[in-house]
Design an enzyme around this catalytic site. Structure first.
Site, PDB file in Angstrom:
ATOM      1  N   HIS A 123       1.680   4.806   9.843  1.00  0.00           N
ATOM      2  CA  HIS A 123       0.766   3.737   9.420  1.00  0.00           C
ATOM      3  C   HIS A 123      -0.175   3.348  10.553  1.00  0.00           C
ATOM      4  O   HIS A 123       0.234   3.202  11.704  1.00  0.00           O
ATOM      5  CB  HIS A 123       1.585   2.510   8.992  1.00  0.00           C
ATOM      6  CG  HIS A 123       0.837   1.586   8.078  1.00  0.00           C
ATOM      7  ND1 HIS A 123      -0.228   0.825   8.496  1.00  0.00           N
ATOM      8  CD2 HIS A 123       1.007   1.311   6.755  1.00  0.00           C
ATOM      9  CE1 HIS A 123      -0.686   0.115   7.477  1.00  0.00           C
ATOM     10  NE2 HIS A 123       0.037   0.395   6.404  1.00  0.00           N
ATOM     11  N   CYS A 165       0.834  -1.207   0.000  1.00  0.00           N
ATOM     12  CA  CYS A 165       0.000   0.000   0.000  1.00  0.00           C
ATOM     13  C   CYS A 165       0.866   1.255   0.000  1.00  0.00           C
ATOM     14  O   CYS A 165       0.536   2.249  -0.661  1.00  0.00           O
ATOM     15  CB  CYS A 165      -0.950  -0.019   1.198  1.00  0.00           C
ATOM     16  SG  CYS A 165      -0.138  -0.154   2.820  1.00  0.00           S
TER      17      CYS A 165
END
Length: 342
Positions: A186, A159
């Site tokens: 994150h 991602c």
């Protein structure tokens, strides 16, 4: 009329369930049919977590149990519960492509078992351990045209790679990137415990995910260099987990090959939204991370955070939904790959 590609999902966790859900909301929904899911969890729990999701809300359709299988919007999906890649008769299920979403298989040797068990091709939801572990690594919008259809194992990268590679490619093409340092902020992941516990060999990941900001290791720099080899030796990265459920960001520091004003960078990023439609977005609003929950873009550049400091130094801030954006890219790559298959 070309028949829908028959997909199977191995590993029905966060990404596996998001892929199934994204397919229901995607313009590509008529291009695919999910025919099988392999997940060790019991069927009742699988059905429940498909229907009700704390991050993305209630499923937009019907989810039912049908004997030992799952019914989604009236379509039967065969369910198996094997913990081994060769524990499912993939060939007997008529699978055209397997989406490996468990995150448990990274080496060529491990992924090869799926092929030997009857999967004609495997799309992996994470980077391979090395370039040799997969036939091709794709960041959609950057290099999917390099797919030939002859590949057997393809990686959807990560991602974070999907978020930052288009941005770096634009900066390098327009201004030249001498060096880049990436800090990923994150959201928590399931390799972290809710309370301190024996969950990981990385001692930081034994600490409560919801009580601390926690630095973790990352292979993002290697992932970027794999997709943008002209930046080899120029990229460093670190990652920090932060106690939120979803949506992440990358704080990008770059040394460009010439002085650039913040307005020039923002103008470039606004133009990039036309070169990467549906993949790169731009905003100048005063955002918080929750604004991008369920956002299908790979990257959203926050122009309000762009800074420059002379001598070519620049700082950009890039948001991304690490679940939803990535799940949608898996579908995009699956479609691009299937289009190359004779």
């Amino acid at each position: 009329m070309k028949h829908p590609l028959r997909l199977a999902i191995n590993g029905y966790g966060r990404i596996g369930r998001c892929v199934l859900r994204a397919l229901q909301e995607s313009a590509l929904k008529d291009s695919f049919e999910v025919v099988a899911i392999n997940e060790p969890a019991d069927l009742a729990t699988m059905a429940y977590l498909t229907q009700f999701d704390s991050t993305h809300g209630i499923f937009p359709g019907r989810v039912e149990q049908a004997g030992e299988d799952l019914m989604v919007n009236g379509r039967r999906i065969r369910v198996s519960h094997s913990r081994r890649p060769d524990g499912v008769d993939w060939a007997g299920l008529g699978v055209d492509m397997l989406l490996e979403c468990s995150g448990q298989y990274g080496s060529r040797e491990q992924l090869q078992v799926f092929l030997e068990a009857g999967c004609p091709r495997v799309l992996v939801s994470h980077p391979g351990g090395s370039a040799a572990d997969v036939d091709y690594t794709v960041v959609y919008g950057i290099n999917e045209r390099g797919l030939t259809g002859s590949e057997r194992i393809v990686s959807n990268a990560s991602c974070t790679t999907n978020a930052i590679v288009p941005v770096l490619a634009e900066l390098d093409g327009a201004f030249g990137v001498a060096h880049a340092f990436l800090t990923t902020l994150h959201s928590v992941m399931n390799d972290q415990p809710m309370i301190d516990g024996y969950h990981h060999s990385d001692l930081r990941r034994t600490r409560s995910a919801m009580q601390s900001i926690i630095p973790v290791a990352t292979g993002l720099a290697q992932g970027v260099e794999r997709l943008l080899p002209r930046l080899s030796g120029k990229v460093q990265a670190k990652a920090i987990r932060v106690p939120i459920l979803n949506v992440s960001a990358i704080d990008l520091m770059v040394k460009l090959e010439r002085d650039v004003a913040a307005d020039e960078i923002n103008a470039l990023m606004m133009d990039a939204t036309h070169r990467y439609p549906g993949l790169v977005s731009y905003s100048f609003h005063p955002h918080a991370s929750v604004d991008f929950n369920h956002d299908a873009h790979s990257a959203i550049v926050d122009g309000s955070q762009t800074r420059t400091n002379g001598d070519g130094f620049a700082n950009l801030f890039v948001w991304f939904d690490n679940e939803w954006g990535f799940a949608n890219r898996m579908l995009d790559v699956a479609k691009a790959w299937s289009d190359r298959i004779g």
